[in-house]
Design an enzyme around this catalytic site. Sequence first.
Site, mmCIF file in Angstrom:
data_model
loop_
_atom_site.group_PDB
_atom_site.id
_atom_site.type_symbol
_atom_site.label_atom_id
_atom_site.label_comp_id
_atom_site.label_asym_id
_atom_site.label_seq_id
_atom_site.Cartn_x
_atom_site.Cartn_y
_atom_site.Cartn_z
ATOM 1 C CG HIS A 85 41.437 90.119 52.493
ATOM 2 N ND1 HIS A 85 40.808 91.002 51.643
ATOM 3 C CD2 HIS A 85 42.762 90.356 52.338
ATOM 4 C CE1 HIS A 85 41.706 91.719 50.999
ATOM 5 N NE2 HIS A 85 42.903 91.355 51.407
ATOM 6 C CG ASP A 221 37.418 91.941 51.925
ATOM 7 O OD1 ASP A 221 37.609 91.813 53.151
ATOM 8 O OD2 ASP A 221 38.195 91.490 51.060
ATOM 9 C CB SER A 652 44.124 94.622 51.185
ATOM 10 O OG SER A 652 43.837 93.816 50.102
HETATM 11 N N1 ARG Z 1 42.824 88.978 45.945
HETATM 12 C C1 ARG Z 1 42.811 89.747 47.164
HETATM 13 C C2 ARG Z 1 44.247 89.895 47.670
HETATM 14 O O1 ARG Z 1 45.162 89.646 46.977
HETATM 15 C C3 ARG Z 1 41.931 89.162 48.183
HETATM 16 C C4 ARG Z 1 42.404 87.899 48.840
HETATM 17 C C5 ARG Z 1 41.519 87.391 49.923
HETATM 18 N N2 ARG Z 1 40.285 86.852 49.440
HETATM 19 C C6 ARG Z 1 40.130 85.563 49.028
HETATM 20 N N3 ARG Z 1 38.948 85.196 48.590
HETATM 21 N N4 ARG Z 1 41.073 84.689 49.083
HETATM 22 O O2 ARG Z 1 44.616 89.925 48.797
HETATM 23 N N1 GLU Z 2 43.791 91.824 48.023
HETATM 24 C C1 GLU Z 2 45.024 92.494 47.916
HETATM 25 C C2 GLU Z 2 45.676 92.786 49.269
HETATM 26 O O1 GLU Z 2 45.462 92.124 50.221
HETATM 27 C C3 GLU Z 2 44.821 93.740 47.150
HETATM 28 C C4 GLU Z 2 44.564 93.334 45.791
HETATM 29 C C5 GLU Z 2 45.693 93.670 44.888
HETATM 30 O O2 GLU Z 2 46.679 92.935 44.827
HETATM 31 O O3 GLU Z 2 45.542 94.718 44.268
HETATM 32 O O4 GLU Z 2 46.514 93.620 49.402
#
Ligand code: ARG
Ligand code: GLU
Length: 717
Positions: A85, A221, A652
């Site tokens: 991502h 991921d 991330s």
């Molecule tokens: N929750 C994670 C973050 O905050 C992953 C986001 C990307 N993945 C998704 N399915 N939208 O970045």
């Molecule tokens: N998916 C998040 C990022 O892109 C990390 C998840 C979180 O917020 O801990 O940084």
Amino acid sequence: MRFKLLLTIQLLLFSITLTAEEGMWIPSLLKGYTIEQMQKKGFKLNAEDIYSVNKACLKDAVVIFGNGCTAELISDKGLIITNHHCGFEQIQKHSTQSRNYLKDGFWAQNQQEELINPDLTVTFLIKMEDVTDSVLAGIPDSLNYQQKQIEIEDNIERIEANAIKNTHYKAKVKPFFHGNQYFLFINEVFKDVRLVGAPPSAIGKFGGNTDNWMWPRHNADFALFRIYADKNNRPAEYSENNIPYFPKKHLSISAKGIKEGDFTMLMGYPGSTNQYAPSHHIHMLLDQIYPELTNIRKEKLSIIDSYQRKDEEIQIKYAVKYAKISNTYKRWIGEQKGLKKQKAIEAKIKYEQEIKNWINDSLDEHHPYKDIFPKYDSLYNNYAHYFLALKYMYELLFYNGMELVEYSGSFKPLLNNYLSDPIKHSQKLIEAKKSISSFYKNYHQPLDKELTIKLLSIYKNKLPEELWPKTYHTIDKKFKGNIDHFVNTIYKKSAFTDSLKLSSLLKNFNKKSYLKLEKDPVLILYQDFYFVYGSKIYYQHKDLEDKISSLNQQYMQAIKVYQSNKIFYPDANSTLRVTYGNVKGYEGDDAIFYDYQTTLSGMIEKDNPEKSDFKVPAKLKQLFTFKDYGQYNNSTLPLCFIASNHTTGGNSGSPVLNADGHLIGINFDRAWEGVMSDLMYNPKQCRNISLDIRFVLFFIEKYANADYLLKEMTILK
Ligand code: ARG
Ligand code: GLU
């Protein structure tokens, strides 16, 4: 100083006791207490192995990827790994219908096949230094907060310029502990970073928005890139003569596996947290802000979803937009739940009462912290009002709200410069022409129109009349209050609703085009909102925010004096941090207990050809059927795991390391029950989610057939 005196009379209470796992620590300040805690938990290295200016160390293997993610070096040929991502935009940019790398994945079979990414950078930390004294030097105490900030900015500018004289480095000074401490960061930025490999989205984004922020997770991921340098191993713009960067340090990979209780440590660039906010802030978020914001986002998502269901093309066009809206939406809901469950407001109030008692007990009428709480009390109500208004503006004008209105706003500089600055104008004209294809490529007018009508109605219903742009009065007068009718009318008249019309206006831009665009009703709507933003919200909000920031600075000082023998960690601010914890399951809602590890079988169990986010590719199913796991020739293939590291957005792609500092996983998310950790960490429920490195190794060998990459790595079996 006065608060040093206070120190002698204070009671040594420990109300907010940090749990072992909580904290995002400054890498250059680990020596002493923090590293001892880590070692007690099992860490086998020392502080100099993590951060040193004298020798190669772990920090030399961890970089900022792009603008907001973390990545780490895993070979001596500049190879880095981050999240799928995080590299999504690059993978998408290289994808076309015939070569769809998003869908099918991409694997360079040699260095020549790697793909160039013009706007992508990675940033190394060369060193960091406490510069608090120089930042505050010569600033009289008599100045108020805002005046001080101006002086501070000046000092910072000078410090940054001096720090990198005659070098190719970049410098940045950042505040810590709400402006009670400042650090200088010297960075080296590389600009030639190429895409090496990425799994298909069906694997790299498995579970999509449905599984996002959730455990158990079955999402591989990850993506690989490579840093290139000039022949002197220095940063350079892309050139075919560039060679793979030779790092000071790359991480060894441990394929030995993990078990519950193992020590874990993570390094990375967490973006922002608010751990020391007063109860007033949590109260405001839970009572006044989150309910409104989640409501708006719910409406956005439901409208977009209804169109996506009808038409696959729209589904694709709005996939990234939907994911962005939903990512934060879902986190807000989780945060509310988590904060309520752990009674965050009550806990903060209790702590604040202790501080108040301490201040009162001091019998010092001029106690430096005497005014903090009365001022918080009086500021927050007013602040919430403008905070909400500001958030509404963002939700309407940015963040995929009224898309066409927002887009029309990007033409303002073009028009503004038309009469006054022909050179700037022609630059803006080039940009505007370019923007057309990228905007309309992912735009669907009926959807946007419905969304715009909805958002305009919500704004009117929810915000007081004094914050209404004058358009609402026009709507009331000329359209009998019918927002539908109003939007339909302006969309019919506007040049922005027709990309061909817009292109031809820009083609031979002249006075007529200028006059036409200037009077465009969609742009007028934008300006109307912008006017309210500029005249009734922005400065009012900024003024209150500055006042609160000034209190936060004092409150932070007070906390540190009150608990003077406790080591505090500063809020995240996109600088390198170290967090540590253990591989560990957790308790979910009533009667639910979550295990720490998922496997490929779980992904296969979730396989559902009906749901686009849950389709396991045939090749992976086949490898599963034959248990063809290569060097993991056993019955189960580990996929993801959780641990108790304190992380947030920006982490991330962060390396998850074991007690020896070897790579065991790639961080990519947090578990739902613990996402309130940005405001209050709860050791029982806060877990970071990582991809098990063994899955990455399996995938590269068996799915991507890119063995040459494994040969570059240092893999410990
Ligand atoms: N929750 C994670 C973050 O905050 C992953 C986001 C990307 N993945 C998704 N399915 N939208 O970045
Ligand atoms: N998916 C998040 C990022 O892109 C990390 C998840 C979180 O917020 O801990 O940084």
